[in-house]
Write a protein that holds these residues in place. Structure first.
Motif, PDB file in Angstrom:
ATOM      1  N   VAL A  79       0.844  -1.207   0.000  1.00 20.13           N
ATOM      2  CA  VAL A  79       0.000   0.000   0.000  1.00 20.13           C
ATOM      3  C   VAL A  79       0.872   1.248   0.000  1.00 20.13           C
ATOM      4  CG1 VAL A  79      -1.726   1.329   1.285  1.00 20.13           C
ATOM      5  CG2 VAL A  79      -1.882  -1.173   1.203  1.00 20.13           C
ATOM      6  N   ASP A  80       0.567   2.178  -0.905  1.00 16.90           N
ATOM      7  CA  ASP A  80       1.235   3.482  -0.922  1.00 16.90           C
ATOM      8  C   ASP A  80       0.571   4.364   0.137  1.00 16.90           C
ATOM      9  OD1 ASP A  80       1.892   6.244  -1.538  1.00 16.90           O
ATOM     10  OD2 ASP A  80       2.630   5.531  -3.477  1.00 16.90           O
ATOM     11  N   VAL A  81       1.278   4.620   1.208  1.00 17.87           N
ATOM     12  CA  VAL A  81       0.740   5.377   2.338  1.00 17.87           C
ATOM     13  C   VAL A  81       0.307   6.776   1.911  1.00 17.87           C
ATOM     14  CG1 VAL A  81       1.368   6.462   4.527  1.00 17.87           C
ATOM     15  CG2 VAL A  81       1.968   4.075   4.107  1.00 17.87           C
ATOM     16  N   ASN A  82       1.119   7.446   1.118  1.00 17.96           N
ATOM     17  CA  ASN A  82       0.821   8.820   0.706  1.00 17.96           C
ATOM     18  C   ASN A  82      -0.477   8.894  -0.103  1.00 17.96           C
ATOM     19  OD1 ASN A  82       3.136   9.834   1.914  1.00 17.96           O
ATOM     20  ND2 ASN A  82       4.364   9.654   0.069  1.00 17.96           N
ATOM     21  N   ILE A  83      -0.642   7.965  -1.036  1.00 16.97           N
ATOM     22  CA  ILE A  83      -1.868   7.957  -1.849  1.00 16.97           C
ATOM     23  C   ILE A  83      -3.088   7.687  -0.969  1.00 16.97           C
ATOM     24  CG2 ILE A  83      -3.127   6.700  -3.641  1.00 16.97           C
ATOM     25  CD1 ILE A  83      -0.497   6.344  -5.121  1.00 16.97           C
ATOM     26  N   GLY A  84      -2.946   6.757  -0.022  1.00 17.79           N
ATOM     27  CA  GLY A  84      -4.043   6.461   0.894  1.00 17.79           C
ATOM     28  C   GLY A  84      -4.455   7.680   1.706  1.00 17.79           C
ATOM     29  N   ILE A  85      -3.471   8.421   2.196  1.00 19.08           N
ATOM     30  CA  ILE A  85      -3.754   9.625   2.985  1.00 19.08           C
ATOM     31  C   ILE A  85      -4.430  10.683   2.122  1.00 19.08           C
ATOM     32  CG2 ILE A  85      -2.661  11.585   4.169  1.00 19.08           C
ATOM     33  CD1 ILE A  85      -0.587   9.582   5.245  1.00 19.08           C
ATOM     34  N   GLU A  86      -3.945  10.866   0.906  1.00 20.41           N
ATOM     35  CA  GLU A  86      -4.538  11.867   0.013  1.00 20.41           C
ATOM     36  C   GLU A  86      -6.000  11.566  -0.280  1.00 20.41           C
ATOM     37  OE1 GLU A  86      -1.782  11.625  -3.204  1.00 20.41           O
ATOM     38  OE2 GLU A  86      -0.485  13.230  -2.438  1.00 20.41           O
ATOM     39  N   LYS A  87      -6.346  10.290  -0.430  1.00 28.11           N
ATOM     40  CA  LYS A  87      -7.741   9.907  -0.663  1.00 28.11           C
ATOM     41  C   LYS A  87      -8.622  10.270   0.526  1.00 28.11           C
ATOM     42  CE  LYS A  87      -6.893   5.990  -3.787  1.00 28.11           C
ATOM     43  NZ  LYS A  87      -6.982   4.504  -3.924  1.00 28.11           N
ATOM     44  N   VAL A  88      -8.116   9.988   1.726  1.00 31.27           N
ATOM     45  CA  VAL A  88      -8.886  10.297   2.943  1.00 31.27           C
ATOM     46  C   VAL A  88      -9.056  11.814   3.102  1.00 31.27           C
ATOM     47  CG1 VAL A  88      -8.880  10.181   5.462  1.00 31.27           C
ATOM     48  CG2 VAL A  88      -8.211   8.179   4.120  1.00 31.27           C
ATOM     49  N   VAL A  89      -7.985  12.552   2.860  1.00 32.59           N
ATOM     50  CA  VAL A  89      -8.036  14.013   3.003  1.00 32.59           C
ATOM     51  C   VAL A  89      -9.029  14.616   2.015  1.00 32.59           C
ATOM     52  CG1 VAL A  89      -6.722  16.146   2.661  1.00 32.59           C
ATOM     53  CG2 VAL A  89      -5.741  14.262   3.988  1.00 32.59           C
ATOM     54  N   GLN A  90      -9.044  14.106   0.796  1.00 32.31           N
ATOM     55  CA  GLN A  90      -9.984  14.598  -0.209  1.00 32.31           C
ATOM     56  C   GLN A  90     -11.429  14.450   0.273  1.00 32.31           C
ATOM     57  OE1 GLN A  90      -9.743  12.584  -3.994  1.00 32.31           O
ATOM     58  NE2 GLN A  90     -10.654  14.302  -5.100  1.00 32.31           N
ATOM     59  N   MET A  91     -11.714  13.342   0.934  1.00 27.76           N
ATOM     60  CA  MET A  91     -13.064  13.096   1.444  1.00 27.76           C
ATOM     61  C   MET A  91     -13.375  13.972   2.658  1.00 27.76           C
ATOM     62  SD  MET A  91     -14.525   9.524   3.029  1.00 27.76           S
ATOM     63  CE  MET A  91     -13.265   9.571   4.317  1.00 27.76           C
ATOM     64  N   ILE A  92     -12.451  14.028   3.614  1.00 26.73           N
ATOM     65  CA  ILE A  92     -12.707  14.735   4.867  1.00 26.73           C
ATOM     66  C   ILE A  92     -12.721  16.248   4.679  1.00 26.73           C
ATOM     67  CG2 ILE A  92     -11.697  15.241   7.154  1.00 26.73           C
ATOM     68  CD1 ILE A  92     -11.019  12.350   7.433  1.00 26.73           C
ATOM     69  N   SER A  93     -11.932  16.754   3.743  1.00 26.25           N
ATOM     70  CA  SER A  93     -11.876  18.199   3.532  1.00 26.25           C
ATOM     71  C   SER A  93     -13.225  18.770   3.100  1.00 26.25           C
ATOM     72  CB  SER A  93     -10.803  18.542   2.493  1.00 26.25           C
ATOM     73  OG  SER A  93     -11.096  17.929   1.251  1.00 26.25           O
ATOM     74  N   GLN A  94     -14.077  17.929   2.506  1.00 23.86           N
ATOM     75  CA  GLN A  94     -15.420  18.380   2.138  1.00 23.86           C
ATOM     76  C   GLN A  94     -16.315  18.546   3.360  1.00 23.86           C
ATOM     77  OE1 GLN A  94     -16.070  19.198  -1.117  1.00 23.86           O
ATOM     78  NE2 GLN A  94     -13.879  18.728  -1.309  1.00 23.86           N
ATOM     79  N   LYS A  95     -16.009  17.798   4.389  1.00 27.24           N
ATOM     80  CA  LYS A  95     -16.803  17.838   5.625  1.00 27.24           C
ATOM     81  C   LYS A  95     -16.382  18.986   6.525  1.00 27.24           C
ATOM     82  CE  LYS A  95     -17.887  14.863   9.619  1.00 27.24           C
ATOM     83  NZ  LYS A  95     -17.631  13.528  10.235  1.00 27.24           N
ATOM     84  N   TYR A  96     -15.071  19.286   6.561  1.00 28.03           N
ATOM     85  CA  TYR A  96     -14.541  20.316   7.453  1.00 28.03           C
ATOM     86  C   TYR A  96     -13.929  21.447   6.630  1.00 28.03           C
ATOM     87  CZ  TYR A  96     -15.021  16.777  11.118  1.00 28.03           C
ATOM     88  OH  TYR A  96     -15.514  15.842  11.990  1.00 28.03           O
ATOM     89  N   LYS A  97     -14.778  22.237   6.004  1.00 24.86           N
ATOM     90  CA  LYS A  97     -14.295  23.299   5.118  1.00 24.86           C
ATOM     91  C   LYS A  97     -13.705  24.481   5.878  1.00 24.86           C
ATOM     92  CE  LYS A  97     -17.390  22.007   1.351  1.00 24.86           C
ATOM     93  NZ  LYS A  97     -18.441  22.430   0.397  1.00 24.86           N
ATOM     94  N   GLU A  98     -13.934  24.519   7.197  1.00 23.12           N
ATOM     95  CA  GLU A  98     -13.380  25.613   8.002  1.00 23.12           C
ATOM     96  C   GLU A  98     -11.914  25.385   8.357  1.00 23.12           C
ATOM     97  OE1 GLU A  98     -15.144  22.730  11.045  1.00 23.12           O
ATOM     98  OE2 GLU A  98     -15.456  23.367   8.967  1.00 23.12           O
ATOM     99  N   HIS A  99     -11.404  24.195   8.056  1.00 20.42           N
ATOM    100  CA  HIS A  99     -10.007  23.872   8.351  1.00 20.42           C
ATOM    101  C   HIS A  99      -9.223  23.679   7.055  1.00 20.42           C
ATOM    102  CE1 HIS A  99     -10.814  23.426  12.578  1.00 20.42           C
ATOM    103  NE2 HIS A  99     -11.684  22.462  12.372  1.00 20.42           N
TER     104      HIS A  99
END
Length: 238
Positions: A79-99
């Protein structure tokens, strides 16, 4: 074992009671007083019912995850750790737009030996937790690096209320939520970090936390690389 099981059932029942009571109460109010309520209050009550329903769904999903942790064996792969993190961030950033979520990822990292689905859940829990408890308009910082010749290190930093050093291990216990003004206004059931720690350990990793009260909290996660020889070469070149 019976005492532990009884305590678990008692705690789950208590955690379920609050959202169920809210759902029933506001549903009855809408049914009995629909004609007397203005549109704003109707929308307000329906919103509360939706929020408490989501809280209940989240609790049930977490309980099911807890019940499967020891029986659901990880399916290891590269598993590419960086790609995995980027996928999660893309999803979560939509939920927490104030951060703003800042990524400092080491592009030279080799792949890690992980269960991809479990890794996604771990990172979702930790990053969501960081955003949830950060102060508004504060950055959440995620970085990856070499922890050693055979492990990758992932660090997630939030700038929130922090916690007392004595509480660092408590946060990984079942149904534990630290008492402060953020936890009193933020929904949670105290299972997220317990699940996270257990998932990390099933993948032969470690997780720890460090915090400065009223400044920041840092979570460190380490996982073994997939190919140790390749990892050693990459670490020497970095």
């Amino acid at each position: 074992m019976d005492d532990i099981q009884n305590e678990f059932i008692s705690t789950v029942s208590h955690e379920m009671r609050t959202p169920l009571t809210s759902i029933r109460g506001f549903s009855q109010t809408l049914l009995n007083s629909w004609d007397k309520l203005d549109e704003d209050n109707k929308k307000k009550f329906v919103k509360i019912i939706e929020e408490q329903s989501n809280r209940l769904i989240n609790l049930v999903e977490n309980i099911l995850t807890v019940s499967k942790i020891n029986s659901d064996k990880p399916k290891f792969k590269e598993v590419d750790v960086n790609i995995g993190i980027e996928k999660v961030v893309q999803m979560i950033s939509q939920k927490y737009k104030e951060h703003k979520i800042v990524l400092n990822l080491n592009k030279n990292l080799p792949s890690a030996r992980l269960d991809e689905d479990k890794f996604q859940q771990v990172m979702t829990n930790v990053i969501d937790n960081a955003c949830k408890y950060s102060k508004p308009d504060k950055d959440v910082i995620i970085s990856t690096s070499f922890a050693s010749d055979d492990k990758v290190s992932i660090k997630v930093i939030d700038h929130g209320i922090g916690m007392d050093p004595m509480d660092r291990e408590k946060i990984f216990e079942k149904f534990v939520r630290l008492e402060n003004h953020l936890t009193s206004t933020t929904q949670g059931n105290g299972l997220g970090l317990y699940i996270t720690k257990n998932l990390v350990e099933t993948m032969n990793g470690t997780i720890s936390a460090y915090s400065i009260p009223n400044v920041s909290t840092e979570f460190w996660i380490e996982f073994p690389f997939y190919n140790q020889e390749e990892a050693l070469k990459c670490s020497q070149q970095s």
